[in-house]
Design an enzyme around this catalytic site. Structure first.
Site, short mmCIF file in Angstrom:
data_model
loop_
_atom_site.label_atom_id
_atom_site.label_comp_id
_atom_site.label_asym_id
_atom_site.label_seq_id
_atom_site.Cartn_x
_atom_site.Cartn_y
_atom_site.Cartn_z
N SER A 8 0.84 -1.19 0.00
CA SER A 8 0.00 0.00 0.00
C SER A 8 0.88 1.25 0.00
O SER A 8 0.38 2.37 0.03
CB SER A 8 -0.89 -0.01 1.25
OG SER A 8 -0.07 0.08 2.41
N PRO A 10 3.44 3.72 -1.66
CA PRO A 10 4.03 4.17 -2.94
C PRO A 10 5.53 4.44 -2.84
O PRO A 10 6.25 4.36 -3.84
CB PRO A 10 3.27 5.47 -3.26
CG PRO A 10 2.40 5.78 -2.10
CD PRO A 10 2.44 4.66 -1.12
N LYS A 12 7.74 2.62 -1.23
CA LYS A 12 8.42 1.34 -1.45
C LYS A 12 8.43 1.00 -2.94
O LYS A 12 9.42 0.48 -3.46
CB LYS A 12 7.69 0.22 -0.71
CG LYS A 12 7.81 0.25 0.81
CD LYS A 12 7.10 -0.98 1.39
CE LYS A 12 7.14 -1.02 2.90
NZ LYS A 12 6.42 -2.21 3.44
N ASP A 65 8.26 -6.33 4.20
CA ASP A 65 7.87 -5.91 5.54
C ASP A 65 9.11 -5.34 6.21
O ASP A 65 10.16 -5.97 6.25
CB ASP A 65 7.31 -7.09 6.35
CG ASP A 65 6.55 -6.59 7.55
OD1 ASP A 65 5.66 -5.74 7.38
OD2 ASP A 65 6.87 -7.01 8.69
N PHE A 139 10.15 8.52 2.50
CA PHE A 139 8.86 8.35 3.17
C PHE A 139 9.08 7.88 4.59
O PHE A 139 10.23 7.66 5.02
CB PHE A 139 8.00 7.34 2.40
CG PHE A 139 8.55 5.94 2.41
CD1 PHE A 139 8.13 5.02 3.35
CD2 PHE A 139 9.51 5.54 1.48
CE1 PHE A 139 8.65 3.73 3.37
CE2 PHE A 139 10.02 4.24 1.48
CZ PHE A 139 9.58 3.34 2.43
N PHE A 141 9.93 7.12 8.20
CA PHE A 141 10.86 7.68 9.18
C PHE A 141 12.13 8.25 8.54
O PHE A 141 13.08 8.61 9.26
CB PHE A 141 11.25 6.60 10.20
CG PHE A 141 10.07 6.05 10.99
CD1 PHE A 141 9.47 6.82 11.97
CD2 PHE A 141 9.57 4.78 10.75
CE1 PHE A 141 8.39 6.33 12.71
CE2 PHE A 141 8.49 4.27 11.47
CZ PHE A 141 7.90 5.06 12.46
N LYS A 162 19.80 6.34 -1.71
CA LYS A 162 19.25 5.56 -0.59
C LYS A 162 19.31 4.07 -0.90
O LYS A 162 19.68 3.26 -0.04
CB LYS A 162 17.81 6.01 -0.29
CG LYS A 162 17.19 5.28 0.91
CD LYS A 162 15.73 5.65 1.16
CE LYS A 162 15.09 4.66 2.12
NZ LYS A 162 13.63 4.82 2.27
N ARG A 168 16.20 -1.83 2.42
CA ARG A 168 15.42 -2.32 1.27
C ARG A 168 16.32 -2.56 0.07
O ARG A 168 16.16 -3.57 -0.62
CB ARG A 168 14.31 -1.31 0.92
CG ARG A 168 13.40 -1.77 -0.25
CD ARG A 168 12.11 -1.00 -0.29
NE ARG A 168 11.41 -1.12 0.99
CZ ARG A 168 11.46 -0.21 1.96
NH1 ARG A 168 12.11 0.93 1.79
NH2 ARG A 168 10.84 -0.41 3.10
#
Ligand code: ITT
Ligand code: NA
Length: 184
Positions: A8, A10, A12, A65, A139, A141, A162, A168
């Site tokens: 849900s 965006p 990511k 996750d 997005f 934190f 990043k 990620r």
């Protein structure tokens, strides 16, 4: 090749798209909600998620996750990061960290890929919680997390910057390496 990303979030999707673009892989967001069980680890949450979704989605897909683990708070918010972000928010975390000297924290990401069975890929980045928010990209934190060895927060970096160092990015790299080996 085309990969379905169930999320849900965006932010990511943007990161996964940027990561896979140069590899010739198209990432498509599948905006589906799945139950996030109360568990001790991100792996358990991710595994439950892909297994639960597998009965509803035709073909392979993946999810991510993630969590922010703060040393001085005993690893909080950790597996509760999404809930804490929605409720306390960045301001609430900064308040909890007010006057706290040890600001060490890390992000973890678990990417779970389903192709008839589950495959898990993990990534981690260490850093610290800043004293105040800085930057406006990214997005979650990102404005209060400064990775070790850098003088800026994730929110002051481009998606590409990043991705090179993030939790990620590392999990997506492990996933991409596995795909290269296994999709021959
Ligand atoms: P999904 O639909 O993919 O589950 P979500 O935003 O709920 O999206 P998570 O369950 O993984 O994602 O929750 C993780 C929380 O931690 C969420 O509030 C994110 O904003 C935050 N988070 C995750 N990755 C982050 C990153 O790279 N930078 C900053 N915050 C991050
Ligand atoms: Na979530």
């Amino acid at each position: 090749m085309r990969l379905m990303f169930v999320t849900s979030n965006p932010g990511k999707v943007e990161e996964a798209k940027k990561y896979f673009e140069p590899l010739g892989v198209d990432v498509h967001q599948l905006h589906l909600e799945y139950p996030e069980i109360q568990a001790d680890t991100l792996e358990e949450v991710a595994l439950f998620g892909v297994e639960w979704l597998s009965s509803m989605i035709d073909g392979p897909f993946f999810l991510d996750d993630s969590g922010l683990f703060i040393d001085a708070l005993g690893g909080f918010p950790g597996v509760y990061s999404a809930y804490v972000y929605r409720t306390l928010g960045i301001g609430g975390i900064l308040k909890l960290m007010d006057g706290v000297e040890n600001r060490r924290a890390h992000f973890e990401s678990v990417v779970a890929y389903w192709d008839g069975e589950a495959h898990l890929f993990t990534g981690r980045v260490d850093g610290e919680i800043t004293n105040g928010p800085k930057g406006s990209s990214g997005f979650g934190f990102d404005p209060i997390f400064k990775p070790h060895g850098f003088d800026k927060t994730f929110a002051e970096m481009t998606t590409e910057e990043k991705n090179v160092i993030s939790h990620r990015g590392h999990a997506l790299k492990a996933f991409a390496d596995w795909l290269k080996e296994n999709l021959k």
